[in-house]
Motif scaffolding. Structure first.
Motif, short mmCIF file in Angstrom:
data_model
loop_
_atom_site.label_atom_id
_atom_site.label_comp_id
_atom_site.label_asym_id
_atom_site.label_seq_id
_atom_site.Cartn_x
_atom_site.Cartn_y
_atom_site.Cartn_z
N GLU A 140 49.91 26.14 32.01
CA GLU A 140 48.93 25.48 32.88
C GLU A 140 48.56 26.32 34.10
OE1 GLU A 140 50.21 22.09 35.36
OE2 GLU A 140 52.19 22.46 34.52
N HIS A 141 49.43 27.22 34.53
CA HIS A 141 49.14 28.03 35.72
C HIS A 141 48.40 29.33 35.39
CE1 HIS A 141 51.35 25.25 38.16
NE2 HIS A 141 52.41 25.36 37.39
N VAL A 142 48.29 29.65 34.09
CA VAL A 142 47.59 30.88 33.71
C VAL A 142 46.36 30.62 32.85
CG1 VAL A 142 49.58 32.39 33.95
CG2 VAL A 142 49.17 31.28 31.76
N ARG A 143 46.17 29.38 32.42
CA ARG A 143 45.00 29.02 31.60
C ARG A 143 44.42 27.70 32.10
NH1 ARG A 143 44.73 32.06 26.98
NH2 ARG A 143 46.70 32.93 26.24
N HIS A 144 43.12 27.57 31.94
CA HIS A 144 42.43 26.32 32.24
C HIS A 144 41.98 25.74 30.91
CE1 HIS A 144 42.42 27.38 36.46
NE2 HIS A 144 42.01 28.58 36.10
N ARG A 145 41.82 24.44 30.84
CA ARG A 145 41.34 23.79 29.62
C ARG A 145 40.22 22.83 29.99
NH1 ARG A 145 46.46 19.62 28.84
NH2 ARG A 145 45.91 18.35 30.65
N ARG A 146 39.33 22.60 29.02
CA ARG A 146 38.29 21.60 29.24
C ARG A 146 37.72 21.14 27.89
NH1 ARG A 146 34.47 26.02 31.52
NH2 ARG A 146 33.14 26.37 29.73
N TRP A 147 37.38 19.86 27.85
CA TRP A 147 36.73 19.29 26.68
C TRP A 147 35.25 19.62 26.76
CZ3 TRP A 147 39.25 17.57 22.59
CH2 TRP A 147 40.56 17.15 22.73
N VAL A 148 34.68 20.10 25.66
CA VAL A 148 33.27 20.46 25.62
C VAL A 148 32.66 19.96 24.32
CG1 VAL A 148 33.59 22.52 27.07
CG2 VAL A 148 33.68 22.74 24.57
N THR A 149 31.34 19.91 24.30
CA THR A 149 30.65 19.59 23.05
C THR A 149 30.74 20.79 22.11
OG1 THR A 149 28.53 20.49 23.80
CG2 THR A 149 28.99 18.15 24.31
N VAL A 150 30.44 20.55 20.86
CA VAL A 150 30.42 21.64 19.89
C VAL A 150 29.38 22.69 20.30
CG1 VAL A 150 29.88 22.24 17.49
CG2 VAL A 150 31.35 20.27 18.00
N ALA A 151 28.23 22.23 20.78
CA ALA A 151 27.17 23.15 21.21
C ALA A 151 27.66 24.05 22.35
CB ALA A 151 25.93 22.38 21.63
N GLU A 152 28.37 23.46 23.31
CA GLU A 152 28.91 24.26 24.42
C GLU A 152 29.94 25.27 23.93
OE1 GLU A 152 28.87 21.42 28.32
OE2 GLU A 152 30.05 20.71 26.61
N ALA A 153 30.77 24.86 22.98
CA ALA A 153 31.78 25.78 22.44
C ALA A 153 31.11 26.93 21.69
CB ALA A 153 32.74 25.04 21.52
N ARG A 154 30.07 26.62 20.93
CA ARG A 154 29.33 27.68 20.21
C ARG A 154 28.78 28.71 21.21
NH1 ARG A 154 26.36 23.28 17.13
NH2 ARG A 154 27.40 23.20 15.11
N GLU A 155 28.27 28.21 22.31
CA GLU A 155 27.65 29.07 23.31
C GLU A 155 28.65 29.94 24.06
OE1 GLU A 155 24.57 30.60 25.69
OE2 GLU A 155 24.35 29.25 23.99
N SER A 156 29.81 29.37 24.38
CA SER A 156 30.72 30.08 25.30
C SER A 156 31.95 30.71 24.66
CB SER A 156 31.17 29.11 26.40
OG SER A 156 31.81 27.99 25.86
N CYS A 157 32.22 30.42 23.40
CA CYS A 157 33.41 31.01 22.77
C CYS A 157 33.24 32.52 22.64
CB CYS A 157 33.65 30.38 21.40
SG CYS A 157 35.18 30.94 20.63
N GLN A 158 34.26 33.26 23.03
CA GLN A 158 34.13 34.72 23.06
C GLN A 158 34.48 35.40 21.75
OE1 GLN A 158 36.78 35.78 26.26
NE2 GLN A 158 38.61 35.58 25.02
N GLN A 159 35.07 34.71 20.81
CA GLN A 159 35.50 35.32 19.55
C GLN A 159 34.61 34.87 18.39
OE1 GLN A 159 37.94 37.52 19.46
NE2 GLN A 159 38.74 37.21 21.52
N TRP A 160 33.97 35.81 17.69
CA TRP A 160 33.08 35.46 16.57
C TRP A 160 33.82 34.69 15.49
CZ3 TRP A 160 34.32 36.94 11.70
CH2 TRP A 160 35.21 38.01 11.56
N TRP A 161 35.05 35.07 15.21
CA TRP A 161 35.79 34.44 14.13
C TRP A 161 36.19 33.01 14.48
CZ3 TRP A 161 41.13 33.33 14.47
CH2 TRP A 161 41.78 33.86 15.60
N MET A 162 36.39 32.74 15.76
CA MET A 162 36.67 31.37 16.19
C MET A 162 35.42 30.51 16.08
SD MET A 162 39.30 31.69 19.36
CE MET A 162 40.99 32.22 19.09
N LYS A 163 34.25 31.11 16.34
CA LYS A 163 32.99 30.38 16.17
C LYS A 163 32.80 30.01 14.70
CE LYS A 163 30.43 32.39 20.01
NZ LYS A 163 29.22 33.09 20.43
N GLU A 164 33.14 30.92 13.80
CA GLU A 164 33.04 30.63 12.37
C GLU A 164 34.00 29.51 11.98
OE1 GLU A 164 33.28 33.98 9.72
OE2 GLU A 164 31.52 34.93 10.60
#
Length: 196
Positions: A140-164
């Motif tokens: 918790e002190h080195v990472r932040h978390r947040r709930w997002v829509t699928v569209a927001e995750a598609r837009e902001s995810c940095q790893q192509w394979w995670m988007k797939e």
């Protein structure tokens, strides 16, 4: 070492420590590091929804240890010799995102090149239907978390394979044609028992 103390019930507490080091790390037959991750998700309860779409699902994203300025991703980490893939996915969700839930049928396997080390990894991703979100967790002190829509995750995810992997999850849930969100919750509970 990252430590969190978590209440697990009446007057019972457990100390959670994030695993570190690679002495138990698994590698493929050609020397690729094996990593396992998950996409924590939940359904948005909407009584008017007739079918599941990506608007009916939220996913939990986390920051890299460098922060949100470097994009977001889903929990993942090394698959170790003393655990199953499902155990590794569950552990990573707890350590990095502070959630527990039902790990479901594997979404797939992706081979990717690490930006940091310049080596190839094999990554396995699972859906995790979230049942509990902890207030305290190991990273918790080195990472932040947040709930997002699928569209927001598609837009902001940095790893192509995670988007797939995310698209695979959305397609799996959306292909349950004719099921309401409540029906899908029951289906997902059943799928959680069919892990491979």
């Amino acid at each position: 070492m990252v430590v969190a103390i978590v209440e697990t019930g009446e007057k019972e507490m457990v100390t959670l420590v994030s695993r570190t080091g690679r002495h138990l790390q698994r590698y493929s037959s050609i020397g690729r590091r094996l990593v396992v991750g998950c996409i924590p998700y939940r359904f948005i309860e909407d009584e008017t929804s007739k079918n599941c779409s990506d608007r009916d699902i939220e996913v939990l994203v986390i920051s890299s240890q460098k922060g949100y300025g470097h994009g977001v991703l889903f929990p993942k980490g090394g698959w170790e010799t003393d655990e199953s893939m499902v155990d590794a996915a569950s552990r990573e969700a707890l350590e990095e995102a502070g959630v527990r839930g039902d790990v479901q049928e594997r979404l797939g396997k992706w081979s990717f090149k690490s930006k940091r080390y310049g080596t190839y990894y094999d990554g396995f991703m699972f859906p995790l239907l979230v049942k509990e979100q902890l207030d305290l967790w190991p990273e918790e002190h080195v990472r932040h978390r947040r709930w997002v829509t699928v569209a927001e995750a598609r837009e902001s995810c940095q790893q192509w394979w995670m988007k797939e992997a995310l698209e695979t999850l959305v397609n799996r849930l959306s292909n349950s044609v004719g099921h309401t969100i409540k029906d899908l919750t029951v289906i997902e509970k059943k799928m959680g028992h069919q892990l491979h």
